[in-house]
Each structure stands twice: as structure tokens, then as C-alpha cells.
Design a protein around this motif. Structure first.
Motif, PDB file in Angstrom:
ATOM      1  N   ASP A 151     -51.280  28.073 -18.637  1.00  0.00           N
ATOM      2  CA  ASP A 151     -52.631  28.427 -18.213  1.00  0.00           C
ATOM      3  C   ASP A 151     -52.599  28.549 -16.690  1.00  0.00           C
ATOM      4  O   ASP A 151     -52.276  27.563 -16.006  1.00  0.00           O
ATOM      5  CB  ASP A 151     -53.641  27.336 -18.582  1.00  0.00           C
ATOM      6  CG  ASP A 151     -53.821  27.154 -20.075  1.00  0.00           C
ATOM      7  OD1 ASP A 151     -53.167  27.863 -20.863  1.00  0.00           O
ATOM      8  OD2 ASP A 151     -54.631  26.281 -20.459  1.00  0.00           O
ATOM      9  N   SER A 157     -58.953  27.529 -18.156  1.00  0.00           N
ATOM     10  CA  SER A 157     -58.748  26.749 -19.376  1.00  0.00           C
ATOM     11  C   SER A 157     -58.353  25.321 -19.045  1.00  0.00           C
ATOM     12  O   SER A 157     -59.108  24.590 -18.436  1.00  0.00           O
ATOM     13  CB  SER A 157     -57.723  27.440 -20.281  1.00  0.00           C
ATOM     14  OG  SER A 157     -58.192  28.715 -20.681  1.00  0.00           O
ATOM     15  N   ASP A 170     -54.907  32.591 -21.051  1.00  0.00           N
ATOM     16  CA  ASP A 170     -54.167  31.339 -20.979  1.00  0.00           C
ATOM     17  C   ASP A 170     -53.018  31.363 -21.968  1.00  0.00           C
ATOM     18  O   ASP A 170     -52.752  32.400 -22.609  1.00  0.00           O
ATOM     19  CB  ASP A 170     -55.087  30.126 -21.161  1.00  0.00           C
ATOM     20  CG  ASP A 170     -55.680  29.978 -22.561  1.00  0.00           C
ATOM     21  OD1 ASP A 170     -55.072  30.440 -23.538  1.00  0.00           O
ATOM     22  OD2 ASP A 170     -56.760  29.368 -22.681  1.00  0.00           O
TER      23      ASP A 170
END
Length: 288
Positions: A54, A59, A33
């Protein structure tokens, strides 16, 4: 650092913005991410408006439904929508590992959005002459995930990479942001093995589309990856497009293990490419 979200079809993307200057989009590898670029961004933000995201489903970027298989074309459209949302101008783009595959597709589909792309070790295993062997290896990893769990799958994956992934620094007292990143990456790993690995590694670049804008592509590899599997697809893609391969510090995960030196070289490469010069790897010998 500013963070924001962008709704896209089927998902909501989380991204972070730092610095000022020309826009530079950073796309992480599978299961990664925006946080994996933190150390690099401390240097890059001195020259660029750095945007790191991300990818959908990882995430802080949520899917509208539950977990689902991820496809290169969908992720490259996400990157296109984010760039279109942020700027009317062409942007610099850097992608590493699976993120480099996404960025190759972005350049092929939407060259009007990309100023220069540095694609670092895209694992397009399907482009290799021994692709069948690697396809079987990917299926082994998928089977291990379901029979023995994510740890066994991860060990098989690391072995296939040639054992050249350098370990991150051992930190017993992690800063909160770093500890949060490691927790997110651990949660992302099974999703990557389940929903992304097979689709992304089987991706075949659109060579005719890329050939039309090959002067905007910088294929990149890790200096410490020589002889290992992650190095080879970039070399093959570069040869097909008549481009030179540029070596960066570190191995496949050099963006983290050699972040400062990697960021300095990325600035040099982007600046040289933007000026229309021939990109080299800072005296370490471009390969082509």
C-alpha cells in the motif's frame, strides 16, 4: 499470505508477501493498494516471492502526520527501502499507472536494486508534445474536486482517459476481502485527486539515468488502450530510450479486468527479459 509493516521516514508501509522464488515487487496505481493484485498474485506466486504494498497515505500505510502531497521521489525511496529490507539481491519490479512512474524513478535512482522493471502505462503526461493541454485537464479535475466533489472529478478523469477503462466484473455478493478492497479504494480516491494526481502526472523521467540501464526496462501498454491517452507516454518514453513497447491484455486497468491473462504474460516477459532475450508481447505485435 503474510502481512507486515515497515517504518520509513514520515510513514509506515503495509505490505503483503506470498509465494516463493525470486522477489517480485508490485506497485499499484494512484489510490490503489496491495489488494488490487490479488487475482494476479494467485498465478504469480507459483513462480515468485510476490510483495505488494500500500503506498504511503493509502489504505493500511499510514502517514506520521495528516494527509499531505505525495511526490514521486519519496514514493520511490519507499520502494527502495522496502526492497533493501527484504532482500540483498536484485528484484523484479512491476508498476502500473502511477506505480509505474514511481518504479521508473526507482530504476533511475537505484538501479542496483532492480533486475527487470515492467512499467505499465505510466501517466507521465509531461513527456507528451501536447502536455500543456493535459496539464490544464489535470487542473480542471482538481478544481472540480473542490467545487463539485469527488464524483465529478472522477467522471472528468475517466473521460480524459478516453473512456477505455474496462469496468470490473459485476459482483453482487462480494467476498469479504473484495468488499474491503472496494471500500478502501473509495476512501483513497479523494486523497489521490487532492494530493497525488498533479505531482505524478507532471513527472519527467530521468532519461540519462534510465539510458544507462535501459536494457532492464520493459515499457508496457494495454492492448485495449490503443488510441487513448494512457497509452501514449509509454510509447514516448520507449522511443526516447530505444526500447520496444509490449502490449498486455486489457486496458489501463488490465491488472484487474484481465488478471489471469495479464499475470501469465507478465511471467513470460520477466522470464524472457531475465534470460537476456528480446521481449515481445506473445505474438500480438510489439510496438516501438
Amino acid at each position: 499470505m503474510k502481512s507486515a509493516t515497515l517504518p520509513v521516514p514520515g510513514a509506515t508501509l503495509y505490505y503483503e508477501v506470498r509465494g516463493s522464488g525470486p522477489l517480485l515487487l508490485l506497485v499499484p496505481g494512484g489510490g490503489g493498494d496491495a489488494g488490487v493484485f490479488d487475482e494476479m498474485t494467485e498465478i504469480l506466486e507459483q513462480r515468485f516471492t510476490v510483495v505488494a504494498l500500500d503506498p504511503r497515505g493509502y489504505s493500511r500505510s499510514s502517514l506520521d502526520g495528516g494527509p499531505e502531497d505525495q511526490h514521486v521521489s519519496v514514493q520511490s525511496e519507499d520502494a527502495y527501502r522496502l526492497l533493501t529490507h527484504l532482500t540483498d539481491e536484485l528484484a523484479f519490479v512491476f508498476g502500473t499507472s502511477a506505480g509505474a512512474i514511481v518504479c521508473l524513478d526507482l530504476l533511475a535512482r537505484h538501479p542496483e536494486r532492480v533486475r527487470t522493471l515492467v512499467a505499465h502505462e505510466p501517466p507521465c503526461l509531461a513527456v507528451l508534445s501536447d502536455a500543456d493541454e493535459h496539464r490544464a485537464m489535470i487542473e480542471d479535475i482538481y478544481t472540480l474536486l473542490h467545487t463539485e466533489g469527488v464524483a465529478a472529478a472522477a467522471m472528468r478523469f475517466l473521460a480524459a482517459m478516453g473512456g477505455e477503462l474496462k469496468p470490473p466484473p459485476d459482483m453482487t455478493d462480494l467476498p469479504p476481502r473484495t468488499a474491503e478492497l472496494r471500500a478502501r479504494l473509495a476512501a483513497n480516491a479523494p486523497l489521490m485527486f487532492e494530493h497525488e494526481l498533479r505531482n505524478l502526472t507532471s513527472y519527467l523521467p530521468d532519461y540519462p539515468a534510465l539510458a544507462r540501464v535501459a536494457d532492464r526496462l520493459v515499457p508496457a501498454v494495454g492492448r485495449d488502450s490503443r488510441g487513448a491517452l494512457p497509452y501514449r507516454p509509454a510509447v514516448e518514453i520507449a522511443a526516447r530510450l530505444g526500447r520496444k513497447v509490449v502490449e498486455f491484455p486489457g486496458a489501463h486497468n488490465g491488472i484487474r479486468t484481465d488478471a489471469e491473462e495479464f499475470a501469465v504474460q507478465l511471467i513470460e516477459v520477466l522470464t524472457t527479459a531475465d534470460a537476456g532475450g528480446e521481449v515481445t508481447d506473445g505474438g500480438h505485435g510489439s510496438l516501438g
